[in-house]
Scaffold this active site. Structure first.
Site, PDB file in Angstrom:
ATOM      1  CG  HIS A  98      -2.069   0.900   1.188  1.00 38.70           C
ATOM      2  ND1 HIS A  98      -2.237   1.940   2.091  1.00 38.70           N
ATOM      3  CD2 HIS A  98      -3.132   0.966   0.356  1.00 38.70           C
ATOM      4  CE1 HIS A  98      -3.349   2.582   1.830  1.00 38.70           C
ATOM      5  NE2 HIS A  98      -3.916   2.021   0.781  1.00 38.70           N
ATOM      6  CE  LYS A 124      -1.542   4.709  -1.532  1.00 42.55           C
ATOM      7  NZ  LYS A 124      -2.134   4.471  -0.203  1.00 42.55           N
ATOM      8  CG  ASP A 174      17.137  12.975 -11.472  1.00 45.43           C
ATOM      9  OD1 ASP A 174      17.088  11.910 -12.120  1.00 45.43           O
ATOM     10  OD2 ASP A 174      16.984  14.095 -11.993  1.00 45.43           O
ATOM     11  CG  HIS A 197      -8.040   8.274   0.200  1.00 44.27           C
ATOM     12  ND1 HIS A 197      -6.720   8.173  -0.202  1.00 44.27           N
ATOM     13  CD2 HIS A 197      -8.503   6.999   0.230  1.00 44.27           C
ATOM     14  CE1 HIS A 197      -6.411   6.916  -0.424  1.00 44.27           C
ATOM     15  NE2 HIS A 197      -7.473   6.178  -0.154  1.00 44.27           N
ATOM     16  CE  LYS A 201      -4.193   6.783   2.745  1.00 44.96           C
ATOM     17  NZ  LYS A 201      -5.534   6.368   2.796  1.00 44.96           N
ATOM     18  CG  ASP A 206       0.097  16.702  23.202  1.00 46.51           C
ATOM     19  OD1 ASP A 206      -1.130  16.723  23.398  1.00 46.51           O
ATOM     20  OD2 ASP A 206       0.871  15.983  23.859  1.00 46.51           O
TER      21      ASP A 206
END
Length: 393
Positions: free
Chosen positions: A139, A141, A146, A311, A313, A318
C-alpha cells in the site's frame, strides 16, 4: 452444490489461518532521524502539477511505487511522461500492487516496457497460503526522482484523485514532497520493494544515493509490513497530554489502539476524529460505528467530511508530532499491508496541519450519540455484518 461452497469457504479459512500463523513478513524498518524540507499537498491538482513537472525535469532515474494506477486520462498522461523519459535514456522503474492495479491492461504494460520503462507487480500471490497472500498488499506510494526529490502520501494515480469522479467529488488527501536527506530512506525502501518483486539488487548502487543537504524539518520514516504499526500508533496515543487528532478514510482500530484512545479520554486528552461521510468500499463505514459509539460515550468528537471524499491519513499529537503517510487507521494497515509513514517532529508543520484540519471540520458534520441510537434496522444489520469481516475490510 452447498457442500462444495462450504468446502471452498473452509479451505479459504484454513489457508488464512495457516498463513497468519506462519507469516514471514519483512520486519519493520525504522529509519534514522533526518532533516528535510517538506511540502504538504492536500489537493490533487496542485500535487500532480508539481509531480509531473519534477518527472519532466528528471535526468538520471525515476522510481515510482503506487498501490493503484488507473487507465483514465490522468493515468495516460502519467504513462506518457514515463515513456518519454525512458526514451530520453532516463532509468524508469514502475512498481504497482498486483491487487490494487489488477485492471491495468496488458496492452498498457507492453507499451510501457517497449518504450524502456521497467515494470513490475508487487505482492503477487503464490502458494502456499495463496488466499492469505492475496489479502496482503503493498500500500506504499513512493516516488524518487534522481535520488534528490521524493514523494509519499495518500494519493494514487487516477481521475478521482483530482476530483474528476462524479461519485466522489472533491478528493481530500495529504501527500508530502521531500527534499533533503530523507529521500535516502524513500529510495532505500523503494529498492527493497523492487528487489522483493523482481530479485534485482540495487540497494548498494551508489548512483541512486547522491549526497543530499540537510533540510529544516526533523522527521523519521517507518516502513511496516503487517507488523509493528499497531505499536507505533498506540505509543503515539499514549504519550498525548492535551490533544489527539486522527484523520482516516477507514476507522477500524485494533483492541490495543482502541484501548489507548479510551485511556487518553479518561486522562482528559481531547480526541478529534475526521472520516468521510461517503464510503468507497462496501461495509467500511458501518464497521467503524461500534468504535465511534464507545468513543462518543467518552466525549470524543467525531466529524464526517461531506464535501467530497476524505482519503487522508494523519495523526497529530499535541503540538509536537504529526504523522502523515500511507497507513489507514484500520486493522488492514496494522496487520496486513505494506505501509510507510512519516513522523514529523516540528511545531510549525504541526500547526500547519492543524489549520488544514480546521478547514476540513468546517466542511464536516458532527456525529452524535443521538444519531447513532436512531440508526435504521438496515444500518444496524450492515454494522453487524461488517463487524464479522472488519479485519479484511
Amino acid at each position: 452444490m452447498v457442500v462444495w461452497v462450504v468446502a471452498i469457504l473452509l479451505l479459504i479459512a484454513l489457508d488464512e489461518w495457516l498463513g497468519r500463523r506462519r507469516k514471514r513478513h519483512a520486519p519493520k524498518k525504522e529509519y534514522p532521524l533526518r532533516k528535510s524540507d517538506i511540502t504538504l499537498f492536500t489537493n490533487g491538482h496542485h500535487l500532480f502539477a508539481d509531480y509531473f513537472l519534477e518527472i519532466q525535469k528528471a535526468t538520471h532515474h525515476i522510481h515510482v511505487l503506487f498501490y493503484i494506477v488507473k487507465t483514465d486520462d490522468i493515468s495516460q498522461q502519467f504513462f506518457s511522461l514515463l515513456q518519454q523519459k525512458a526514451k530520453e535514456g532516463v532509468e524508469v522503474r514502475l512498481l504497482v500492487d498486483w491487487i490494487g492495479s489488477f485492471r491495468l491492461p496488458r496492452k498498457t504494460i507492453r507499451s510501457l516496457k517497449k518504450s524502456g520503462v521497467r515494470f513490475a507487480f508487487s505482492q503477487k500471490p503464490s502458494f502456499p497460503y495463496f488466499f492469505y497472500q492475496l489479502n496482503r498488499r503493498n500500500h506504499r506510494k513512493i516516488t524518487v526522482i534522481d535520488g534528490t526529490i521524493g514523494y509519499i502520501g495518500g494519493f494514487n494515480i487516477g481521475k478521482e484523485y483530482v476530483g474528476q469522479d462524479a461519485d466522489f467529488g472533491d478528493w481530500r488527501d495529504y501527500h508530502l514532497k521531500i527534499c533533503g536527506e530523507g529521500v535516502i530512506d524513500l529510495q532505500a525502501q523503494f529498492l527493497k520493494d523492487w528487489k522483493a518483486a523482481t530479485t534485482e539488487m540495487l540497494q548498494q548502487e551508489t548512483r541512486y544515493f547522491p549526497e543530499l543537504p540537510r533540510g529544516t524539518i526533523v522527521h523519521r520514516f517507518i516502513a511496516t509490513n503487517g507488523d509493528g504499526l499497531e505499536e507505533d500508533f498506540a505509543r503515539l496515543i499514549q504519550q498525548a497530554q492535551r490533544e489527539i487528532i486522527i484523520g482516516s478514510p477507514y476507522f477500524i482500530p485494533s483492541k490495543k489502539v482502541m484501548g489507548a484512545l479510551i485511556d487518553a479520554r479518561k486522562r482528559g486528552v481531547a480526541v478529534t476524529i475526521v472520516v468521510p461521510l461517503k464510503a468507497d468500499h462496501l461495509f467500511v463505514k458501518e464497521a467503524a460505528f461500534p468504535y465511534f459509539y464507545r468513543l462518543l460515550k467518552k466525549g470524543a468528537r467525531i466529524y464526517r467530511f461531506y464535501q467530497g471524499f476524505y482519503h487522508a491519513k494523519t495523526i497529530i499529537v499535541d503540538d509536537d508530532i504529526c504523522d502523515i503517510g500511507t497507513a489507514n487507521f484500520d486493522k488492514r494497515s496494522f496487520f496486513l499491508n505494506g505501509e510507510m509513514n512519516c513522523f514529523i517532529y516540528d511545531r510549525t508543520f504541526t500547526e500547519q496541519m492543524k489549520r488544514v484540519i480546521r478547514h476540513e471540520l468546517s466542511r464536516s458534520e458532527p456525529l452524535t450519540l443521538d444519531w447513532w441510537k436512531k440508526r435504521s434496522i438496515w444500518e444496524r444489520g450492515k454494522e453487524s455484518i461488517s463487524t464479522l469481516f472488519s479485519q479484511w475490510l
